[in-house]
Design a protein around this motif. Structure first.
Motif, PDB file in Angstrom:
ATOM      1  N   GLY A  39      39.574 -35.516 -21.902  1.00  0.00           N
ATOM      2  CA  GLY A  39      38.177 -35.503 -22.307  1.00  0.00           C
ATOM      3  C   GLY A  39      37.348 -36.586 -21.661  1.00  0.00           C
ATOM      4  N   SER A  40      38.008 -37.574 -21.053  1.00  0.00           N
ATOM      5  CA  SER A  40      37.281 -38.652 -20.382  1.00  0.00           C
ATOM      6  C   SER A  40      37.185 -38.419 -18.880  1.00  0.00           C
ATOM      7  N   ASP A  41      37.794 -37.340 -18.412  1.00  0.00           N
ATOM      8  CA  ASP A  41      37.738 -37.013 -16.989  1.00  0.00           C
ATOM      9  C   ASP A  41      36.390 -36.387 -16.653  1.00  0.00           C
ATOM     10  N   LEU A  42      36.206 -36.122 -15.376  1.00  0.00           N
ATOM     11  CA  LEU A  42      34.938 -35.620 -14.867  1.00  0.00           C
ATOM     12  C   LEU A  42      34.486 -34.351 -15.591  1.00  0.00           C
ATOM     13  N   ILE A  43      35.369 -33.362 -15.669  1.00  0.00           N
ATOM     14  CA  ILE A  43      35.018 -32.087 -16.292  1.00  0.00           C
ATOM     15  C   ILE A  43      34.896 -32.239 -17.810  1.00  0.00           C
ATOM     16  N   GLY A  44      35.833 -32.942 -18.407  1.00  0.00           N
ATOM     17  CA  GLY A  44      35.863 -33.059 -19.863  1.00  0.00           C
ATOM     18  C   GLY A  44      34.617 -33.690 -20.450  1.00  0.00           C
ATOM     19  N   ARG A  45      34.099 -34.742 -19.794  1.00  0.00           N
ATOM     20  CA  ARG A  45      32.903 -35.418 -20.309  1.00  0.00           C
ATOM     21  C   ARG A  45      31.703 -34.481 -20.323  1.00  0.00           C
ATOM     22  N   THR A  46      31.550 -33.705 -19.270  1.00  0.00           N
ATOM     23  CA  THR A  46      30.418 -32.784 -19.208  1.00  0.00           C
ATOM     24  C   THR A  46      30.632 -31.593 -20.132  1.00  0.00           C
ATOM     25  N   ALA A  47      31.843 -31.055 -20.142  1.00  0.00           N
ATOM     26  CA  ALA A  47      32.138 -29.889 -20.972  1.00  0.00           C
ATOM     27  C   ALA A  47      31.876 -30.169 -22.448  1.00  0.00           C
ATOM     28  N   ALA A  48      32.107 -31.411 -22.877  1.00  0.00           N
ATOM     29  CA  ALA A  48      31.900 -31.763 -24.279  1.00  0.00           C
ATOM     30  C   ALA A  48      30.439 -31.670 -24.696  1.00  0.00           C
ATOM     31  N   LEU A  49      29.528 -31.695 -23.721  1.00  0.00           N
ATOM     32  CA  LEU A  49      28.101 -31.642 -24.026  1.00  0.00           C
ATOM     33  C   LEU A  49      27.552 -30.218 -24.034  1.00  0.00           C
ATOM     34  N   LEU A  50      28.351 -29.257 -23.583  1.00  0.00           N
ATOM     35  CA  LEU A  50      27.882 -27.876 -23.488  1.00  0.00           C
ATOM     36  C   LEU A  50      27.916 -27.178 -24.841  1.00  0.00           C
ATOM     37  N   GLU A  51      27.011 -26.216 -25.009  1.00  0.00           N
ATOM     38  CA  GLU A  51      27.056 -25.381 -26.208  1.00  0.00           C
ATOM     39  C   GLU A  51      28.229 -24.406 -26.140  1.00  0.00           C
ATOM     40  N   ILE A  52      28.684 -24.109 -24.923  1.00  0.00           N
ATOM     41  CA  ILE A  52      29.868 -23.264 -24.753  1.00  0.00           C
ATOM     42  C   ILE A  52      31.101 -24.111 -25.059  1.00  0.00           C
ATOM     43  N   PRO A  53      31.945 -23.720 -26.014  1.00  0.00           N
ATOM     44  CA  PRO A  53      33.137 -24.528 -26.308  1.00  0.00           C
ATOM     45  C   PRO A  53      34.156 -24.452 -25.175  1.00  0.00           C
ATOM     46  N   ILE A  54      34.611 -25.600 -24.732  1.00  0.00           N
ATOM     47  CA  ILE A  54      35.584 -25.698 -23.640  1.00  0.00           C
ATOM     48  C   ILE A  54      36.778 -26.509 -24.130  1.00  0.00           C
ATOM     49  N   ASP A  55      37.977 -26.065 -23.787  1.00  0.00           N
ATOM     50  CA  ASP A  55      39.187 -26.774 -24.198  1.00  0.00           C
ATOM     51  C   ASP A  55      40.151 -26.831 -23.019  1.00  0.00           C
ATOM     52  N   ARG A  56      41.176 -27.645 -23.159  1.00  0.00           N
ATOM     53  CA  ARG A  56      42.179 -27.771 -22.106  1.00  0.00           C
ATOM     54  C   ARG A  56      43.208 -26.657 -22.245  1.00  0.00           C
ATOM     55  N   GLY A  57      43.446 -25.922 -21.154  1.00  0.00           N
ATOM     56  CA  GLY A  57      44.422 -24.842 -21.158  1.00  0.00           C
ATOM     57  C   GLY A  57      45.648 -25.197 -20.345  1.00  0.00           C
ATOM     58  N   PRO A  58      46.563 -24.252 -20.155  1.00  0.00           N
ATOM     59  CA  PRO A  58      47.802 -24.514 -19.409  1.00  0.00           C
ATOM     60  C   PRO A  58      47.558 -24.937 -17.961  1.00  0.00           C
ATOM     61  N   ARG A  59      46.500 -24.380 -17.335  1.00  0.00           N
ATOM     62  CA  ARG A  59      46.255 -24.668 -15.922  1.00  0.00           C
ATOM     63  C   ARG A  59      45.036 -25.556 -15.694  1.00  0.00           C
ATOM     64  N   GLY A  60      44.287 -25.817 -16.742  1.00  0.00           N
ATOM     65  CA  GLY A  60      43.069 -26.610 -16.588  1.00  0.00           C
ATOM     66  C   GLY A  60      42.126 -26.346 -17.742  1.00  0.00           C
ATOM     67  N   TRP A  61      40.837 -26.499 -17.503  1.00  0.00           N
ATOM     68  CA  TRP A  61      39.842 -26.290 -18.547  1.00  0.00           C
ATOM     69  C   TRP A  61      39.518 -24.805 -18.675  1.00  0.00           C
ATOM     70  N   ARG A  62      39.257 -24.369 -19.902  1.00  0.00           N
ATOM     71  CA  ARG A  62      38.984 -22.954 -20.148  1.00  0.00           C
ATOM     72  C   ARG A  62      38.002 -22.802 -21.306  1.00  0.00           C
ATOM     73  N   VAL A  63      37.347 -21.656 -21.355  1.00  0.00           N
ATOM     74  CA  VAL A  63      36.465 -21.336 -22.472  1.00  0.00           C
ATOM     75  C   VAL A  63      37.324 -21.170 -23.720  1.00  0.00           C
TER      76      VAL A  63
END
Length: 282
Positions: A39-63
């Motif tokens: 969540g502190s990485d490049l994608i995680g920090r931005t994804a946390a601000l989106l209205e679209i819920p994003i979580d960590r999956g087996p291969r990377g970030w996913r809806v």
């Protein structure tokens, strides 16, 4: 002309990172500490601000189906920075991942990257636009200052060249040779990427511009009024490079960005180097 860091700093201590940013940089920025984990990485920090819920999956970030509690990390950081920097900043740079990298790195529930679906690409771009608006508004209200938006696009080269991998080796993702229109939706911003594209303000490393084509592209960008944030080096080398391009130094709009470091001590030295170079170019 100014100098700044691009966001990421080593370690996990926000207070020490904030001291370096404020003490050594004419244009401070929100510190990013990816070593703190998920969540502190490049994608995680931005994804946390989106209205679209994003979580960590087996291969990377996913809806995902719901937001992670980790999205509160940004608010906690801002609370702490607000105490540390109260009344000391006139402008503040915030960093978010750009739409192309975000869509390239987040998978839909079916396993395909969001960039492969026009509707999903549109949705994530709209969500990012809203996140940028809300985030900047929050920062400006907290610190009583204007913000500068930086969009990080580390995957832009792969997007433009068609080098993104699909779900299988046979699943190709078409290249996007002209990404500028989508980026322009975000208004004035600093584009942090390794690709030379038509942008009003972007980061470059002059030492990597070796081919005639790259130099011609840079010359054309400067002549069109682009503002370039350059990597630190001796000012005389910058003047010599501009001379090669047959560009009047007075016509070049330049800033300086600090290179990333492995330790906070080295980070402080890099920020100081960038500041001193900016002063030398002024």
């Amino acid at each position: 002309m100014t100098a700044f860091g691009l966001g990421e700093l080593p370690g996990t201590d926000l207070v020490k990172a904030a001291e370096i940013v404020l003490g050594e940089s004419p244009t401070p920025h929100l510190p990013q500490l990816p070593e703190r984990g998920l969540g502190s990485d490049l994608i995680g920090r931005t994804a946390a601000l989106l209205e679209i819920p994003i979580d960590r999956g087996p291969r990377g970030w996913r809806v995902a189906t719901q937001h992670r509690a980790a999205q509160d990390q940004m608010a906690r950081d801002l609370d702490q920075l607000e105490e540390l920097w109260a009344g000391q900043v006139r402008e503040l740079k915030v960093q978010l991942v750009g739409p192309w990298t975000l869509a390239a790195e987040i998978e839909m529930p079916n396993g395909h990257r969001m960039i492969t679906d026009p509707g999903a690409l549109r949705d994530v771009t709209d969500a990012l636009l809203e996140a940028a608006r809300v985030h900047r508004g929050d920062v400006e209200k907290r610190f009583g200052t204007r913000t500068i938006l930086q969009l990080d696009e580390p995957s832009l080269s792969a997007v433009m060249d068609g080098r993104l991998r699909g779900t299988t080796d046979y699943d190709t993702i078409p290249a996007v040779p002209e990404p500028e229109e989508r980026l322009s939706c975000f208004g004035d911003h600093l584009l942090n990427t390794a690709v030379l594209i038509d942008a009003p303000w972007l980061t470059v490393d002059l030492s990597t511009a070796r081919t005639a084509g790259e130099k011609d592209r840079l010359a054309a960008m400067i002549e069109k009024g682009a503002r370039l944030a350059v990597a630190p080096e001796e000012p005389k080398r910058v003047w010599a490079f501009l001379d090669q391009l047959q560009i009047d130094p007075a016509a070049a709009k330049l800033d300086v960005w600090a290179r990333r470091a492995e330790t906070l001590k080295q980070a402080a030295a890099n920020y100081r180097q960038a500041r001193e170079m900016a002063e030398g170019l002024s």
